[in-house]
Every structure is written in C-alpha cells, then in structure tokens.
Design a protein around this motif. Structure first.
Motif, PDB file in Angstrom:
ATOM      1  N   LEU A  17     -39.823   9.042  22.161  1.00  0.00           N
ATOM      2  CA  LEU A  17     -39.174  10.056  21.337  1.00  0.00           C
ATOM      3  C   LEU A  17     -37.702   9.708  21.187  1.00  0.00           C
ATOM      4  N   LEU A  18     -37.205   9.842  19.978  1.00  0.00           N
ATOM      5  CA  LEU A  18     -35.825   9.518  19.684  1.00  0.00           C
ATOM      6  C   LEU A  18     -35.247  10.598  18.790  1.00  0.00           C
ATOM      7  N   GLY A  19     -34.064  11.098  19.115  1.00  0.00           N
ATOM      8  CA  GLY A  19     -33.443  12.123  18.304  1.00  0.00           C
ATOM      9  C   GLY A  19     -34.109  13.474  18.468  1.00  0.00           C
ATOM     10  N   GLU A  20     -33.730  14.381  17.588  1.00  0.00           N
ATOM     11  CA  GLU A  20     -34.204  15.762  17.656  1.00  0.00           C
ATOM     12  C   GLU A  20     -35.202  16.045  16.536  1.00  0.00           C
ATOM     13  N   GLU A  21     -35.837  17.204  16.592  1.00  0.00           N
ATOM     14  CA  GLU A  21     -36.720  17.650  15.514  1.00  0.00           C
ATOM     15  C   GLU A  21     -35.904  17.890  14.242  1.00  0.00           C
ATOM     16  N   PRO A  22     -36.513  17.679  13.059  1.00  0.00           N
ATOM     17  CA  PRO A  22     -37.883  17.222  12.864  1.00  0.00           C
ATOM     18  C   PRO A  22     -38.014  15.722  13.131  1.00  0.00           C
ATOM     19  N   ARG A  23     -39.159  15.322  13.711  1.00  0.00           N
ATOM     20  CA  ARG A  23     -39.393  13.930  14.050  1.00  0.00           C
ATOM     21  C   ARG A  23     -40.430  13.311  13.116  1.00  0.00           C
ATOM     22  N   LEU A  24     -40.206  12.074  12.761  1.00  0.00           N
ATOM     23  CA  LEU A  24     -41.136  11.332  11.922  1.00  0.00           C
ATOM     24  C   LEU A  24     -42.108  10.568  12.817  1.00  0.00           C
ATOM     25  N   PRO A  25     -43.419  10.795  12.666  1.00  0.00           N
ATOM     26  CA  PRO A  25     -44.388  10.128  13.534  1.00  0.00           C
ATOM     27  C   PRO A  25     -44.734   8.723  13.042  1.00  0.00           C
ATOM     28  N   CYS A  26     -44.995   7.829  13.995  1.00  0.00           N
ATOM     29  CA  CYS A  26     -45.410   6.470  13.653  1.00  0.00           C
ATOM     30  C   CYS A  26     -46.239   5.916  14.800  1.00  0.00           C
ATOM     31  N   ALA A  27     -47.407   5.377  14.491  1.00  0.00           N
ATOM     32  CA  ALA A  27     -48.270   4.771  15.503  1.00  0.00           C
ATOM     33  C   ALA A  27     -47.999   3.275  15.562  1.00  0.00           C
ATOM     34  N   VAL A  28     -47.681   2.779  16.742  1.00  0.00           N
ATOM     35  CA  VAL A  28     -47.428   1.355  16.946  1.00  0.00           C
ATOM     36  C   VAL A  28     -48.755   0.651  17.198  1.00  0.00           C
ATOM     37  N   LYS A  29     -49.025  -0.393  16.438  1.00  0.00           N
ATOM     38  CA  LYS A  29     -50.277  -1.137  16.545  1.00  0.00           C
ATOM     39  C   LYS A  29     -50.017  -2.542  17.090  1.00  0.00           C
ATOM     40  N   GLY A  30     -51.088  -3.199  17.537  1.00  0.00           N
ATOM     41  CA  GLY A  30     -51.010  -4.600  17.912  1.00  0.00           C
ATOM     42  C   GLY A  30     -50.534  -4.840  19.328  1.00  0.00           C
ATOM     43  N   ASP A  31     -50.389  -6.131  19.640  1.00  0.00           N
ATOM     44  CA  ASP A  31     -50.040  -6.540  20.997  1.00  0.00           C
ATOM     45  C   ASP A  31     -48.541  -6.716  21.204  1.00  0.00           C
ATOM     46  N   GLU A  32     -47.809  -6.962  20.127  1.00  0.00           N
ATOM     47  CA  GLU A  32     -46.374  -7.176  20.239  1.00  0.00           C
ATOM     48  C   GLU A  32     -45.637  -5.828  20.230  1.00  0.00           C
ATOM     49  N   ALA A  33     -44.845  -5.586  21.243  1.00  0.00           N
ATOM     50  CA  ALA A  33     -44.082  -4.339  21.312  1.00  0.00           C
ATOM     51  C   ALA A  33     -42.856  -4.453  20.403  1.00  0.00           C
TER      52      ALA A  33
END
Length: 335
Positions: A150-166
């Motif tokens: 989580l970064l910053g305050e609401e409202p937050r933009l969601p994003c799903a991280v995929k794959g093996d590379e962080a």
C-alpha cells in the motif's frame, strides 16, 4: 486495437479485447464485424473516426441502451438522422483512464530517484489531463504471494502484480512541480458536457471505473493542468523546453500513439528518441504491443495472441501492462 484496420477486422479485434470487461461492447463489436450493412455505415466515416470505442460511445450518447441488444445499436446506426454521425465527427475517444497510473508509477518513481529536480509532467494526447496526478492518488499492489503493498492514502488504485520478476515498487510518491499536456482537442475539467462525454466512454458494466473517473475529475478540478491545443509531433520540442523550466521534463502517454497514422507514429518515435538522446527529457510510454515496435522489441517476445500494453522508459520495455492498469508484469531486460 489497430484503429486503421478494416472495419470487420478492427471490430473483431476490439470484441476480443473487450470481452473480459464488457459483454455489451464485445457483443456490439462482434455484431458490427459480422454485419455488412452496419460495417458499410461505419466504413463511410473518415478512417480514424471508424474506431469502435468512438462509434459505440456515440450511439450510447444518443440513447442506445447499454447493456442492451445489438439489434438496438443496428437500428440506431442504420436509421441515424445525422445526430450520431455528427457526434462521431465532432468528438474523440479520450478515455483518460486514471487506473493506468498504477502501472506508470514504477517508471515515474525511477525517473524521480534518478533526478535532482522534481518532475515536470508533459502528457501527449492528454485529453483532460487526468493522468497528470500520480502524486494525488494512493496505490494498492497485490503481489503473487498474496501480500499487498500500500502506498499513499485513499482513494487507492488497485493493480495485480503478475509473473516471477518483482517490479521495483516505490516507497514514496514522486514530487511533481508542473503538469501540462497537448491534445488536438483538450478537454476542460470544469466543462460538464465534456466530462459527461468522458463518462460515456467508460464501458457500461464498469461502475468502478465510472466512480474512479469522477474522483479523478474532482482531483483535477482542484488544480487544473496546463493543457494546450496542438499536434503532439509539431509542438513537443517547444513544450519540453517549457517544462524544463519547472523540473525534469517527463514526456508520457498511454493508449494515445495508436491513434496516429503509421507514418506519424514513426515520426513521433524518432522525435522523442532524439529529445531523450539530447538529454532534453525522459520518456514514459504505455501503448499496445504493436504500436511502438521499437520499444516492444527491446523486451522478451510477446505471443501473437496475447493482448497487452508495453510500458517503456526512454524507449526500452520495462513491463507488460493491462490497458486499464489492472495488472503489471515486470519484464525489464538489464543492459
């Protein structure tokens, strides 16, 4: 999608892209692709005006119910008294999806870390400039192992991280000193009609995107960006020079360059690469995989049937992203 393709191909491609997010848009687009009469109606429009998002939004603007059957769309287009066509000719697809900021943020944060000055954001194809506020949103990254960043305050933009590379997710938001942009038809965030058009461009089933759009408009209205009317290729060098007076210039765009003709895409690519080579600016691009081939080929090969955007920094691929910012797959190849 390729807006300069033939009608049937363009609409079939759009249907495939939209299927996971909007059954209405996918069904309507498939209907047009398989309907010679409606395809001919669309084909009579100027090339760039044939694009599915624009035609389908214009029909909705004039009362075609959505969700609703293809038959109603067909009747409206073939029986148009000129109203729908006029809207298509006068307006443009300027979705300004602020959810893309979640996928742009790692690139913006890298530029901020490498710069001694705050950022001066210059968006080409800016629409209403809603994507010029990465520092005014919070972010919610869902990692593959189930953890959340989580970064910053609401409202937050969601994003799903995929794959093996962080991905290199930032620990803080970038500092932005100036926000500007250029568009052939920039939209005024204080114009109720223009903002209603932006809302119509959001697909009918996507209530979350509609809510986010309204939040983004409110943020921009509190501190309107400096938007100019003009051709992005012609005006970019002077705007970069102007932005440099405020901070490190960052030219950015997302789902914009596809609307240039193939020749103008090449001109833009050469122009912005030249500015980067001169040290005049940094460049963050986020476009469909076939739009800027020079960026796409710097990363791992993308399967032919895989629809994705490519996030680039200074002309090199960093990640593959969802077109509305929902997912981020880091792919950076270290030099």
């Amino acid at each position: 999608m390729e807006p300069y393709a033939a009608v049937a191909e363009s609409y079939a491609d759009f249907a495939s892209y939209a299927r996971a997010d909007s059954a209405t848009m996918a069904d309507w687009a498939e209907g047009v692709a398989a309907d010679p009469e409606v395809s001919a109606w669309v084909a009579a429009l100027p090339g760039i005006k044939q694009q599915p998002n624009l035609v389908l939004a214009a029909a909705r603007w004039h009362g075609v119910p959505a969700p609703g059957p293809y038959a109603a769309l067909r009747e409206a287009l073939l029986g148009d008294d000129g109203s729908i066509m006029t809207t298509i000719l006068e307006r443009a697809t300027q979705t300004n999806e602020v959810g893309r900021l979640a996928t742009l943020l790692p690139a913006l944060a890298r530029v901020a870390e490498e710069s001694e000055r705050p950022l001066a954001l210059l968006e080409v194809g800016a629409s209403a400039g809603l994507c010029l506020y990465p520092d005014r949103w919070g972010y919610d990254y869902a990692l593959p192992d189930g953890q959340r960043v989580l970064l910053g305050e609401e409202p937050r933009l969601p994003c799903a991280v995929k794959g093996d590379e962080a991905p290199p997710l930032p620990s803080r938001l970038p500092e932005v000193a100036w926000r500007g942009g250029v568009d052939l038809h920039p939209l005024d965030v204080t114009d109720t009609d223009a903002m209603a058009w932006l809302e119509t461009l959001v697909w009918p089933e996507q209530d979350e995107r509609r809510t986010r759009l309204r939040e983004a408009i409110a943020i921009a209205r509190s501190d309107p960006p400096d938007l100019r009317t003009g051709d992005l290729v012609e005006t970019l060098p002077a705007l970069v020079e102007e932005a440099s007076e405020h901070g490190t210039p960052v030219v950015l765009h997302s789902a914009v360059i596809a609307y240039l003709s193939p020749a103008d895409r090449d001109r833009y690519d050469a122009l912005v690469r030249g500015l980067v080579a001169q040290g005049a600016c940094r460049w963050i691009s986020n476009e469909g995989k076939n739009v800027l081939p020079s960026v796409t080929r710097t990363g791992p090969p993308i399967p032919e049937g895989h629809s994705t955007f490519v996030l680039g920094l200074d002309g090199r691929m960093l990640a593959q992203t969802h077109g509305h910012g929902r997912t981020l797959r880091w792919t950076e190849v270290l030099r």
